[in-house]
Write a protein that holds these residues in place. Structure first.
Motif, PDB file in Angstrom:
ATOM      1  N   GLU A 142       0.825  -1.208   0.000  1.00  0.00           N
ATOM      2  CA  GLU A 142       0.000   0.000   0.000  1.00  0.00           C
ATOM      3  C   GLU A 142       0.862   1.262   0.000  1.00  0.00           C
ATOM      4  O   GLU A 142       0.532   2.245  -0.658  1.00  0.00           O
ATOM      5  CB  GLU A 142      -0.951  -0.006   1.195  1.00  0.00           C
ATOM      6  CG  GLU A 142      -2.036  -1.052   1.068  1.00  0.00           C
ATOM      7  CD  GLU A 142      -2.943  -1.095   2.297  1.00  0.00           C
ATOM      8  OE1 GLU A 142      -2.998  -0.093   3.037  1.00  0.00           O
ATOM      9  OE2 GLU A 142      -3.575  -2.143   2.491  1.00  0.00           O
ATOM     10  N   TYR A 143       1.954   1.247   0.734  1.00  0.00           N
ATOM     11  CA  TYR A 143       2.861   2.398   0.767  1.00  0.00           C
ATOM     12  C   TYR A 143       3.468   2.621  -0.619  1.00  0.00           C
ATOM     13  O   TYR A 143       3.515   3.747  -1.105  1.00  0.00           O
ATOM     14  CB  TYR A 143       3.969   2.171   1.801  1.00  0.00           C
ATOM     15  CG  TYR A 143       5.006   3.255   1.795  1.00  0.00           C
ATOM     16  CD1 TYR A 143       4.751   4.481   2.386  1.00  0.00           C
ATOM     17  CD2 TYR A 143       6.238   3.053   1.191  1.00  0.00           C
ATOM     18  CE1 TYR A 143       5.702   5.494   2.375  1.00  0.00           C
ATOM     19  CE2 TYR A 143       7.191   4.054   1.168  1.00  0.00           C
ATOM     20  CZ  TYR A 143       6.927   5.274   1.769  1.00  0.00           C
ATOM     21  OH  TYR A 143       7.862   6.263   1.746  1.00  0.00           O
ATOM     22  N   PHE A 144       3.920   1.549  -1.258  1.00  0.00           N
ATOM     23  CA  PHE A 144       4.526   1.673  -2.578  1.00  0.00           C
ATOM     24  C   PHE A 144       3.531   2.232  -3.592  1.00  0.00           C
ATOM     25  O   PHE A 144       3.835   3.164  -4.339  1.00  0.00           O
ATOM     26  CB  PHE A 144       5.071   0.325  -3.063  1.00  0.00           C
ATOM     27  CG  PHE A 144       5.701   0.410  -4.421  1.00  0.00           C
ATOM     28  CD1 PHE A 144       6.988   0.892  -4.575  1.00  0.00           C
ATOM     29  CD2 PHE A 144       4.996   0.036  -5.555  1.00  0.00           C
ATOM     30  CE1 PHE A 144       7.558   1.003  -5.831  1.00  0.00           C
ATOM     31  CE2 PHE A 144       5.553   0.137  -6.811  1.00  0.00           C
ATOM     32  CZ  PHE A 144       6.854   0.627  -6.951  1.00  0.00           C
ATOM     33  N   VAL A 145       2.346   1.674  -3.625  1.00  0.00           N
ATOM     34  CA  VAL A 145       1.322   2.116  -4.578  1.00  0.00           C
ATOM     35  C   VAL A 145       0.942   3.570  -4.322  1.00  0.00           C
ATOM     36  O   VAL A 145       0.906   4.394  -5.233  1.00  0.00           O
ATOM     37  CB  VAL A 145       0.090   1.184  -4.521  1.00  0.00           C
ATOM     38  CG1 VAL A 145      -1.090   1.768  -5.271  1.00  0.00           C
ATOM     39  CG2 VAL A 145       0.447  -0.195  -5.072  1.00  0.00           C
ATOM     40  N   GLY A 146       0.674   3.904  -3.065  1.00  0.00           N
ATOM     41  CA  GLY A 146       0.290   5.274  -2.739  1.00  0.00           C
ATOM     42  C   GLY A 146       1.393   6.273  -3.029  1.00  0.00           C
ATOM     43  O   GLY A 146       1.145   7.361  -3.567  1.00  0.00           O
ATOM     44  N   THR A 147       2.613   5.915  -2.702  1.00  0.00           N
ATOM     45  CA  THR A 147       3.742   6.810  -2.948  1.00  0.00           C
ATOM     46  C   THR A 147       3.973   7.004  -4.436  1.00  0.00           C
ATOM     47  O   THR A 147       4.189   8.131  -4.899  1.00  0.00           O
ATOM     48  CB  THR A 147       5.009   6.269  -2.259  1.00  0.00           C
ATOM     49  OG1 THR A 147       4.762   6.192  -0.855  1.00  0.00           O
ATOM     50  CG2 THR A 147       6.205   7.167  -2.509  1.00  0.00           C
ATOM     51  N   THR A 148       3.906   5.939  -5.212  1.00  0.00           N
ATOM     52  CA  THR A 148       4.102   6.059  -6.658  1.00  0.00           C
ATOM     53  C   THR A 148       3.019   6.945  -7.271  1.00  0.00           C
ATOM     54  O   THR A 148       3.310   7.802  -8.113  1.00  0.00           O
ATOM     55  CB  THR A 148       4.126   4.666  -7.314  1.00  0.00           C
ATOM     56  OG1 THR A 148       5.177   3.896  -6.714  1.00  0.00           O
ATOM     57  CG2 THR A 148       4.360   4.763  -8.809  1.00  0.00           C
ATOM     58  N   ALA A 149       1.785   6.765  -6.866  1.00  0.00           N
ATOM     59  CA  ALA A 149       0.697   7.610  -7.363  1.00  0.00           C
ATOM     60  C   ALA A 149       0.923   9.065  -6.955  1.00  0.00           C
ATOM     61  O   ALA A 149       0.743   9.984  -7.767  1.00  0.00           O
ATOM     62  CB  ALA A 149      -0.648   7.104  -6.842  1.00  0.00           C
ATOM     63  N   ASN A 150       1.322   9.299  -5.712  1.00  0.00           N
ATOM     64  CA  ASN A 150       1.579  10.668  -5.254  1.00  0.00           C
ATOM     65  C   ASN A 150       2.745  11.302  -5.994  1.00  0.00           C
ATOM     66  O   ASN A 150       2.704  12.485  -6.328  1.00  0.00           O
ATOM     67  CB  ASN A 150       1.835  10.688  -3.748  1.00  0.00           C
ATOM     68  CG  ASN A 150       0.572  10.497  -2.952  1.00  0.00           C
ATOM     69  OD1 ASN A 150      -0.506  10.902  -3.363  1.00  0.00           O
ATOM     70  ND2 ASN A 150       0.687   9.853  -1.800  1.00  0.00           N
ATOM     71  N   TRP A 151       3.795  10.550  -6.239  1.00  0.00           N
ATOM     72  CA  TRP A 151       4.943  11.085  -6.972  1.00  0.00           C
ATOM     73  C   TRP A 151       4.544  11.462  -8.393  1.00  0.00           C
ATOM     74  O   TRP A 151       4.994  12.462  -8.934  1.00  0.00           O
ATOM     75  CB  TRP A 151       6.079  10.091  -6.993  1.00  0.00           C
ATOM     76  CG  TRP A 151       6.814   9.948  -5.694  1.00  0.00           C
ATOM     77  CD1 TRP A 151       6.678  10.720  -4.566  1.00  0.00           C
ATOM     78  CD2 TRP A 151       7.790   8.968  -5.388  1.00  0.00           C
ATOM     79  NE1 TRP A 151       7.522  10.280  -3.590  1.00  0.00           N
ATOM     80  CE2 TRP A 151       8.225   9.201  -4.061  1.00  0.00           C
ATOM     81  CE3 TRP A 151       8.347   7.910  -6.093  1.00  0.00           C
ATOM     82  CZ2 TRP A 151       9.199   8.423  -3.441  1.00  0.00           C
ATOM     83  CZ3 TRP A 151       9.322   7.143  -5.477  1.00  0.00           C
ATOM     84  CH2 TRP A 151       9.739   7.395  -4.166  1.00  0.00           C
ATOM     85  N   THR A 152       3.700  10.647  -9.004  1.00  0.00           N
ATOM     86  CA  THR A 152       3.226  10.960 -10.358  1.00  0.00           C
ATOM     87  C   THR A 152       2.419  12.253 -10.337  1.00  0.00           C
ATOM     88  O   THR A 152       2.627  13.141 -11.165  1.00  0.00           O
ATOM     89  CB  THR A 152       2.383   9.790 -10.898  1.00  0.00           C
ATOM     90  OG1 THR A 152       3.189   8.604 -10.901  1.00  0.00           O
ATOM     91  CG2 THR A 152       1.877  10.083 -12.295  1.00  0.00           C
TER      92      THR A 152
END
Length: 187
Positions: A142-152
């Motif tokens: 969940e951290y990876f997915v959320g962080t990647t979406a936020n970085w995008t």
């Protein structure tokens, strides 16, 4: 582009039952830890409905009209994940002090992407935004997915912010539009 957290996929992992999964509401166990890879990032980009391609170096690239975002795994064991945005706007070497003042402001006020300049041999200055994390030992899904979406989303936000700072017109609806005809040539 606005990313609704509820649209982020679960990638088939079971969701904990309401109440934590154990009698008395105790957690069912530690959250899932995965070692992310390019396939996982491609699934996330698909879920976010972002057009993407694999470039000649094997990196996932999501193109927008004035920039492109690369999703890269680096290191001997692909232990470093980076989201790097290459912005097409160019500046002269004479403009670099003004540009540096602008991106210093951005870097002080935001967490990501951290933006820096690259001066080409011909004197053209371009901007690059970058966020990265070490993923080789695994990371909470969940951290990876959320962080990647936020970085995008932050890479898009920087382009909009920079256009505002330079007095350029903003894209309609306040969102940068994904490119329709593939990635632009790398600067």
């Amino acid at each position: 582009m606005s990313i609704d957290p509820s649209s982020i996929p679960s990638f088939g992992l079971p969701q904990p039952p309401q109440g934590g999964g154990q009698p008395g509401g105790a957690p069912a166990g530690p959250p899932p830890v995965i070692v992310p890879n390019q396939d996982l990032v491609a699934q996330l980009l698909d879920q976010m409905q972002l057009k993407h391609v694999v470039d000649e170096e094997g990196d996932l690239t999501a193109p927008w009209e004035n920039f492109r975002v690369y999703y890269m795994f680096r290191g001997d064991h692909k232990e470093l994940f980076a989201v790097r945005a290459f912005y097409d706007r160019s500046f002269s070497v004479e403009q670099k002090p003004e540009v540096l003042a602008l991106i210093d402001e951005w870097n002080r006020e935001t967490l990501w992407p951290k933006v820096y300049t690259h001066t080409h041999d011909d004197g053209v200055v371009r901007l690059i935004g970058e966020s990265q994390m070490i993923v080789g030992n695994g990371v909470n899904l969940e951290y990876f997915v959320g962080t990647t979406a936020n970085w995008t989303q932050a890479a898009v936000g920087f382009e909009q912010w920079m256009a505002e700072q330079l007095g350029e017109t903003k894209p309609a609806e306040g969102d940068a539009a994904p490119a329709e005809d593939g990635p632009a040539d790398e600067a």
